[in-house]
Design a protein around this motif. Structure first.
Motif, PDB file in Angstrom:
ATOM      1  N   LYS A 339      37.636  19.004  39.204  1.00  9.45           N
ATOM      2  CA  LYS A 339      36.822  19.561  40.285  1.00  9.45           C
ATOM      3  C   LYS A 339      37.039  21.059  40.481  1.00  9.45           C
ATOM      4  CE  LYS A 339      36.209  15.294  42.945  1.00  9.45           C
ATOM      5  NZ  LYS A 339      34.740  15.275  42.763  1.00  9.45           N
ATOM      6  N   LEU A 340      38.043  21.616  39.815  1.00 11.15           N
ATOM      7  CA  LEU A 340      38.299  23.050  39.950  1.00 11.15           C
ATOM      8  C   LEU A 340      37.137  23.861  39.394  1.00 11.15           C
ATOM      9  CD1 LEU A 340      42.062  23.223  38.942  1.00 11.15           C
ATOM     10  CD2 LEU A 340      41.087  23.285  41.239  1.00 11.15           C
ATOM     11  N   GLU A 341      36.846  24.959  40.038  1.00 11.58           N
ATOM     12  CA  GLU A 341      35.718  25.804  39.651  1.00 11.58           C
ATOM     13  C   GLU A 341      36.203  27.159  39.132  1.00 11.58           C
ATOM     14  OE1 GLU A 341      33.256  26.061  43.102  1.00 11.58           O
ATOM     15  OE2 GLU A 341      33.031  23.871  43.292  1.00 11.58           O
ATOM     16  N   GLY A 342      35.264  27.939  38.578  1.00 14.72           N
ATOM     17  CA  GLY A 342      35.585  29.273  38.091  1.00 14.72           C
ATOM     18  C   GLY A 342      36.599  29.229  36.968  1.00 14.72           C
ATOM     19  N   LYS A 343      37.382  30.292  36.858  1.00 15.79           N
ATOM     20  CA  LYS A 343      38.318  30.363  35.734  1.00 15.79           C
ATOM     21  C   LYS A 343      39.447  29.343  35.861  1.00 15.79           C
ATOM     22  CE  LYS A 343      41.242  34.137  37.469  1.00 15.79           C
ATOM     23  NZ  LYS A 343      41.727  35.501  37.210  1.00 15.79           N
ATOM     24  N   CYS A 344      39.782  28.920  37.108  1.00 16.45           N
ATOM     25  CA  CYS A 344      40.793  27.869  37.254  1.00 16.45           C
ATOM     26  C   CYS A 344      40.310  26.563  36.609  1.00 16.45           C
ATOM     27  CB  CYS A 344      41.123  27.623  38.721  1.00 16.45           C
ATOM     28  SG  CYS A 344      42.263  28.831  39.459  1.00 16.45           S
ATOM     29  N   GLY A 345      39.014  26.296  36.731  1.00 16.39           N
ATOM     30  CA  GLY A 345      38.458  25.089  36.127  1.00 16.39           C
ATOM     31  C   GLY A 345      38.435  25.142  34.616  1.00 16.39           C
ATOM     32  N   ARG A 346      38.355  26.351  34.049  1.00 12.30           N
ATOM     33  CA  ARG A 346      38.300  26.509  32.594  1.00 12.30           C
ATOM     34  C   ARG A 346      39.671  26.720  31.969  1.00 12.30           C
ATOM     35  NH1 ARG A 346      34.125  29.887  34.480  1.00 12.30           N
ATOM     36  NH2 ARG A 346      35.410  31.748  34.133  1.00 12.30           N
ATOM     37  N   ARG A 350      45.407  24.319  33.869  1.00  9.19           N
ATOM     38  CA  ARG A 350      44.935  23.857  35.183  1.00  9.19           C
ATOM     39  C   ARG A 350      45.730  22.663  35.718  1.00  9.19           C
ATOM     40  NH1 ARG A 350      38.978  21.122  33.932  1.00  9.19           N
ATOM     41  NH2 ARG A 350      39.765  19.209  32.957  1.00  9.19           N
ATOM     42  N   GLU A 351      46.324  21.841  34.854  1.00 14.32           N
ATOM     43  CA  GLU A 351      47.066  20.692  35.355  1.00 14.32           C
ATOM     44  C   GLU A 351      48.487  21.050  35.748  1.00 14.32           C
ATOM     45  OE1 GLU A 351      46.617  16.890  33.830  1.00 14.32           O
ATOM     46  OE2 GLU A 351      44.714  17.240  32.823  1.00 14.32           O
ATOM     47  N   VAL A 352      49.078  21.982  35.061  1.00 16.98           N
ATOM     48  CA  VAL A 352      50.443  22.382  35.371  1.00 16.98           C
ATOM     49  C   VAL A 352      50.466  23.503  36.411  1.00 16.98           C
ATOM     50  CG1 VAL A 352      50.780  24.184  33.634  1.00 16.98           C
ATOM     51  CG2 VAL A 352      52.686  22.705  34.282  1.00 16.98           C
ATOM     52  N   CYS A 353      49.340  24.175  36.618  1.00 17.32           N
ATOM     53  CA  CYS A 353      49.219  25.230  37.622  1.00 17.32           C
ATOM     54  C   CYS A 353      48.115  24.846  38.604  1.00 17.32           C
ATOM     55  CB  CYS A 353      48.909  26.572  36.946  1.00 17.32           C
ATOM     56  SG  CYS A 353      48.455  27.902  38.094  1.00 17.32           S
ATOM     57  N   GLY A 354      46.887  25.119  38.261  1.00 16.53           N
ATOM     58  CA  GLY A 354      45.768  24.749  39.124  1.00 16.53           C
ATOM     59  C   GLY A 354      45.410  25.779  40.168  1.00 16.53           C
ATOM     60  N   GLY A 355      46.183  26.888  40.241  1.00 17.10           N
ATOM     61  CA  GLY A 355      45.880  27.884  41.267  1.00 17.10           C
ATOM     62  C   GLY A 355      46.180  27.353  42.655  1.00 17.10           C
ATOM     63  N   ARG A 356      46.528  28.215  43.576  1.00 15.71           N
ATOM     64  CA  ARG A 356      46.839  27.756  44.929  1.00 15.71           C
ATOM     65  C   ARG A 356      45.551  27.452  45.678  1.00 15.71           C
ATOM     66  NH1 ARG A 356      51.590  27.168  48.329  1.00 15.71           N
ATOM     67  NH2 ARG A 356      50.742  25.678  49.812  1.00 15.71           N
ATOM     68  N   ALA A 369      37.643  26.831  44.476  1.00 18.02           N
ATOM     69  CA  ALA A 369      37.425  28.130  43.833  1.00 18.02           C
ATOM     70  C   ALA A 369      38.690  28.607  43.123  1.00 18.02           C
ATOM     71  CB  ALA A 369      36.988  29.158  44.869  1.00 18.02           C
ATOM     72  N   SER A 370      38.539  29.623  42.289  1.00 13.73           N
ATOM     73  CA  SER A 370      39.684  30.194  41.589  1.00 13.73           C
ATOM     74  C   SER A 370      40.641  30.843  42.580  1.00 13.73           C
ATOM     75  CB  SER A 370      39.228  31.238  40.576  1.00 13.73           C
ATOM     76  OG  SER A 370      38.454  30.660  39.560  1.00 13.73           O
ATOM     77  N   ASP A 371      41.925  30.814  42.235  1.00 12.61           N
ATOM     78  CA  ASP A 371      42.929  31.496  43.033  1.00 12.61           C
ATOM     79  C   ASP A 371      42.683  33.002  42.899  1.00 12.61           C
ATOM     80  OD1 ASP A 371      45.244  32.695  44.077  1.00 12.61           O
ATOM     81  OD2 ASP A 371      46.519  31.041  43.442  1.00 12.61           O
ATOM     82  N   PRO A 372      42.353  33.693  43.983  1.00 13.16           N
ATOM     83  CA  PRO A 372      41.945  35.102  43.888  1.00 13.16           C
ATOM     84  C   PRO A 372      43.053  36.078  43.508  1.00 13.16           C
ATOM     85  CG  PRO A 372      42.074  34.413  46.178  1.00 13.16           C
ATOM     86  CD  PRO A 372      42.243  33.176  45.363  1.00 13.16           C
ATOM     87  N   VAL A 373      44.320  35.661  43.497  1.00 12.69           N
ATOM     88  CA  VAL A 373      45.368  36.611  43.126  1.00 12.69           C
ATOM     89  C   VAL A 373      45.951  36.334  41.739  1.00 12.69           C
ATOM     90  CG1 VAL A 373      45.989  37.042  45.527  1.00 12.69           C
ATOM     91  CG2 VAL A 373      47.267  35.336  44.219  1.00 12.69           C
ATOM     92  N   CYS A 374      45.366  35.390  41.009  1.00 13.05           N
ATOM     93  CA  CYS A 374      45.816  35.161  39.634  1.00 13.05           C
ATOM     94  C   CYS A 374      45.044  36.096  38.709  1.00 13.05           C
ATOM     95  CB  CYS A 374      45.607  33.707  39.227  1.00 13.05           C
ATOM     96  SG  CYS A 374      46.055  33.394  37.495  1.00 13.05           S
ATOM     97  N   GLY A 375      45.788  36.898  37.953  1.00 12.08           N
ATOM     98  CA  GLY A 375      45.145  37.872  37.064  1.00 12.08           C
ATOM     99  C   GLY A 375      44.897  37.351  35.662  1.00 12.08           C
ATOM    100  N   TYR A 376      45.235  36.108  35.393  1.00 15.55           N
ATOM    101  CA  TYR A 376      45.099  35.569  34.041  1.00 15.55           C
ATOM    102  C   TYR A 376      43.653  35.255  33.715  1.00 15.55           C
ATOM    103  CZ  TYR A 376      45.817  32.372  30.067  1.00 15.55           C
ATOM    104  OH  TYR A 376      45.779  31.750  28.843  1.00 15.55           O
ATOM    105  N   GLN A 377      43.236  35.620  32.514  1.00 18.42           N
ATOM    106  CA  GLN A 377      41.885  35.292  32.053  1.00 18.42           C
ATOM    107  C   GLN A 377      41.979  34.236  30.959  1.00 18.42           C
ATOM    108  OE1 GLN A 377      39.007  36.224  33.290  1.00 18.42           O
ATOM    109  NE2 GLN A 377      39.966  37.532  34.822  1.00 18.42           N
TER     110      GLN A 377
END
Length: 381
Positions: A339-346, A350-356, A369-377
């Motif tokens: 269900k994660l969206e944006g770059k977190c979903g891709r 995503r399973e070991v992190c998933g963004g806050r 939505a994607s975690d707005p402070v994660c700079g990883y692409q």
């Protein structure tokens, strides 16, 4: 300091057993950590306070009997870590009865996070220890009174914190230091780390601010600075005489894995719930996140995915904590990485992190939505 108790062979063996148990946890059934905000009352006025703490206790707080019933239910999860927090838990005059019920009767692994006020003295800390608390968490948001006191909204808070640490050492009680990272104190983190080492703390828990309560979006540091800090913490964890834990920054796991990949010059493989890789943080290989291995109960019984995500899935006065955690749509959705969206979903992590999820919600109003402070692409993103 040359040694710490948690680095002994016995502690290492206990950790190995603990890690083995954690690998078997199904976060759909049981959380890794349960946090109960026993009261919202607190004498301090911290600038980033999640709870927007008030000077007096709420008249609809869970009662002692309701609290005991809640703790009985927590035990039904198995043996999660229980954190009694606030506000300031010391503002409850029945706190010691609650601790005894949790720690001595139910044998829950229980820790306490009091505020640095005069209510925390050696006599009360001795009672806390006798009641079965395994660890006390104390906040340290600056290496000087100037920075820390400004954070806490109380002149003398830094000195009171140092006195509490003296008492904890005198009582031979295990303690950790919690630091909330914001634009205000981010440049002082190396100095804080030195103070953590000198204190004898067994763990430094580094919180990365989430915009909720009194904390606004402007308090967050940039994605680039977050990434730098993740690598700094990971590097420090290799040699620090204390454990380092990140909170509200699940991408610390991604950084730890990437660093391991670089060292071994090979891939870290996927299996089951995520990366089958021990990240050196002594926590389960699954990523703990809001509602996923974590549950928060407010002072009036509302059940949230975390204290930083004030979206209620129910109330323990009306429904069992077990059924809320296991069956509510909110919690089930938060545990579903598809269900994660944006770059977190891709993202492959995503399973070991998933963004806050709480930060995504606090900034965008969308917890997927994607975690707005994660700079990883992520690759291909």
């Amino acid at each position: 300091m040359s040694s710490h108790p948690h680095h002994s062979p016995r502690a290492a063996a206990e950790r190995a057993q603990h890690d083995a148990r954690m690998l078997q946890i199904d976060f759909n059934v049981s959380p890794f950590t349960v946090v109960w905000e026993v009261t919202r009352a607190c004498a301090l006025h911290c600038v980033h306070c999640r709870a927007i703490a008030q000077p007096r206790r709420h008249p609809k707080e869970l009662t002692l009997d309701e609290g005991r019933q809640l703790l009985d239910t927590v035990k039904e999860f198995g043996n999660p870590i229980l954190v009694l927090t606030g506000g300031d838990p010391m503002m409850r005059d029945d706190l010691f009865e609650l601790i005894e019920h949790a720690a001595l009767k139910l044998k829950l692994r229980t820790s306490l996070t009091p505020s640095a006020t005069k209510m925390v003295n050696r006599a009360r800390l001795q009672k806390v220890k006798d009641a079965g608390i395994l660890r006390v968490a104390v906040s340290l948001d600056g290496a000087s009174s100037e920075v820390h006191d400004a954070f806490r909204g109380y002149t003398g808070s830094f000195q009171r914190t140092m006195e509490i640490l003296d008492d904890l050492r005198g009582l031979d009680m295990s303690f950790q230091l919690n630091t909330t990272v914001t634009q205000t104190n981010v440049d002082t983190l190396p100095d804080i780390a030195k103070l953590v080492e000198a204190s004898g703390a067994v763990q430094w828990s580094v919180f990365f601010v989430v915009p909720t309560g009194r904390a606004g979006i402007e308090a967050m540091v940039s994605p680039e600075r977050h990434e730098e800090l993740m690598h700094w913490l990971a590097e420090m964890s290799d040699s620090a005489p204390f454990d380092i834990k990140s909170t509200a920054a699940p991408f610390y796991r991604r950084v730890a894995i990437q660093r391991k990949q670089a060292q071994e010059q090979g891939p870290v493989t996927f299996a089951g719930a995520g990366f089958r890789y021990e990240d050196g943080l002594h926590r389960p290989v699954q990523g703990v996140n809001d509602g996923k291995g974590f549950v928060f109960i407010s002072h009036i019984g509302e059940v949230y995915p975390s204290g930083f995500m004030p979206v209620s899935a129910g109330n323990v006065r009306e429904e069992s904590l077990l059924s809320i955690y296991r069956e509510s749509q909110l919690f089930r959705d938060l545990r579903d990485p598809t269900k994660l969206e944006g770059k977190c979903g891709r993202c492959a992590f995503r399973e070991v992190c998933g963004g806050r999820r709480a930060r995504a919600y606090g900034v965008t109003g969308n917890w997927f939505a994607s975690d707005p402070v994660c700079g990883y692409q992520p690759a291909g993103a």
